[in-house]
Design an enzyme around this catalytic site. Structure first.
Site, PDB file in Angstrom:
ATOM      1  N   GLY A   1       0.819  -1.210   0.000  1.00  0.00           N
ATOM      2  CA  GLY A   1       0.000   0.000   0.000  1.00  0.00           C
ATOM      3  C   GLY A   1       0.856   1.264   0.000  1.00  0.00           C
TER       4      GLY A   1
ATOM      5  N   GLY B   1      -3.700  -2.371  -2.489  1.00  0.00           N
ATOM      6  CA  GLY B   1      -2.258  -2.178  -2.702  1.00  0.00           C
ATOM      7  C   GLY B   1      -1.884  -2.509  -4.138  1.00  0.00           C
TER       8      GLY B   1
ATOM      9  CE  LYS C   1     -13.718 -11.550   6.597  1.00  0.00           C
ATOM     10  NZ  LYS C   1     -13.979 -12.487   5.480  1.00  0.00           N
TER      11      LYS C   1
ATOM     12  CE1 TYR D   1      -9.508   3.006   7.317  1.00  0.00           C
ATOM     13  CE2 TYR D   1     -10.035   5.214   8.076  1.00  0.00           C
ATOM     14  CZ  TYR D   1      -9.098   4.273   7.693  1.00  0.00           C
ATOM     15  OH  TYR D   1      -7.759   4.599   7.683  1.00  0.00           O
TER      16      TYR D   1
ATOM     17  CB  THR E   1      -0.457  10.778   5.010  1.00  0.00           C
ATOM     18  OG1 THR E   1      -0.605  10.808   6.427  1.00  0.00           O
ATOM     19  CG2 THR E   1       1.021  10.655   4.670  1.00  0.00           C
TER      20      THR E   1
END
Ligand code: UDP
Length: 314
Positions: free
Chosen positions: A15, A41, A96, A150, A180
């Site tokens: 990622g 990713g 999960k 999330y 970021t």
């Protein structure tokens, strides 16, 4: 006596953040075992490590049991979809990996007597009513809203991390990562930096959501990874915010992107997504004091590198 080479396991190694972390660890002498299932990713992020004898890659979903031979000193749990459109598309996988994935990564750390760090997020503060956000703030999250999958997965991950720390004495660290940016962000992950930069580079309208008065504070990836490395190597086991406190509105940000790319784009306004936090800015007093860390890359400089990267992708 010669120091033995440390071994780190990085989940989500392919990622955006996981791959930058892997690079830093390899540069600092670690042997890194990267794990990723490529849901969000990309192999491009780790292709340069192919053939490096200090990097080993395992393609696996970390919600499944993690079998590894040999000693492990550090487990860095970074696997998760992380952009709002990714976790809207993958709500169950997001829940999960934050719950079962954190459980497996903690289990690995416990079994190997390794130190564990979980990548938490400013999203645990939800749409914050305290500004800027210190670690002591408990947050304002809509559990059943679109971001709930999330936010709650990460809140659960923090709770599970503290439970393993208290019950099993695992050495644990929790970093709360604020917005970021930098090279290796996915062009189409929907986040504001790739969205605005790619729109500006193509001279397409720049899509500001709502009136653009909501604020964010952007940290360049090298600053963030340095802060996280210092946190892991510290002896502090409560959550620490890592981010850049320079705050701006999304409208100001759109204008800046248009300016620095020299774009002909105009700004258009689109509906504000549900539960979009109105303001976000880290209080980094703790990181400054405990880790002697603060960001050093100004936005203008970080953006140049990021735009350079996106130019090769659009
Ligand atoms: N945003 C925007 N236009 C876009 C994408 C995002 O105005 O094309 C806004 C979004 O509404 C939010 C901010 O930019 O207020 C940051 O969004 P992002 O998805 O990067 O991450 P968030 O901080 O919301 O998790």
């Amino acid at each position: 006596m010669k120091q033995k080479q440390p071994t780190s396991v990085v989940t989500g190694a392919a990622g955006f953040l996981g791959s930058h972390l892997t690079d830093l660890l390899v540069a600092r002498g670690h042997k890194v075992i990267g794990i990723d299932n490529f849901v969000t990713g990309s192999v491009d992020n780790i292709a340069h490590l192919g053939g490096n004898r200090n990097f080993k890659f395992i393609q696996q979903d970390v919600t499944e049991f993690i079998f590894l031979d040999g000693p492990v000193n550090y487990v860095w749990h970074f696997a998760s979809p992380a952009s709002p459109i990714d976790y809207l598309e993958l709500p169950i996988q997001t829940l999960k990996v934050g719950s079962l994935g954190t459980h497996k990564a903690l289990g690995l750390a416990m079994h190997k007597k390794a130190r564990f760090l979980t990548a938490s997020t400013s999203e645990i503060y939800g749409d914050p009513l305290v500004h800027p956000q210190p670690e002591e703030y408990w947050g304002n999250v809509n559990t059943i809203g679109p971001r709930g999958c999330y936010d709650e997965a990460k809140r659960f991950a923090e709770a599970l991390t503290m439970a393993y720390h208290r019950e099993h004495q695992v050495e644990t660290r929790i970093v709360r990562i604020f917005n970021t940016y930098g090279p290796r962000m996915r062009l189409n992950d929907g986040r504001v930096v790739p969205a605005f930069v790619s729109q500006a580079l193509k001279n397409k309208p720049v899509t500001v959501f709502g009136k653009g008065l909501q604020t964010r504070s952007f940290c360049y990836v090298s600053d963030l990874i340095e802060g996280i490395y210092r946190l892991m190597m510290s002896d502090y086991d409560l959550p620490v915010n890592i981010g850049n406190p320079t705050e701006m509105t999304m409208l100001e940000f759109a204008e800046q992107i248009i300016r620095v790319t020299g774009s002909k784009s105009r700004i258009i306004f689109k509906p504000l997504p549900q539960d979009d936090p109105k303001q976000r800015k880290p209080d980094i007093t703790k990181a400054k004091k405990l880790l002697k860390w603060e960001p050093v890359v100004p936005l203008a400089k970080g953006l140049v590198k990021t735009i350079e990267y996106f130019r090769t992708k659009v």
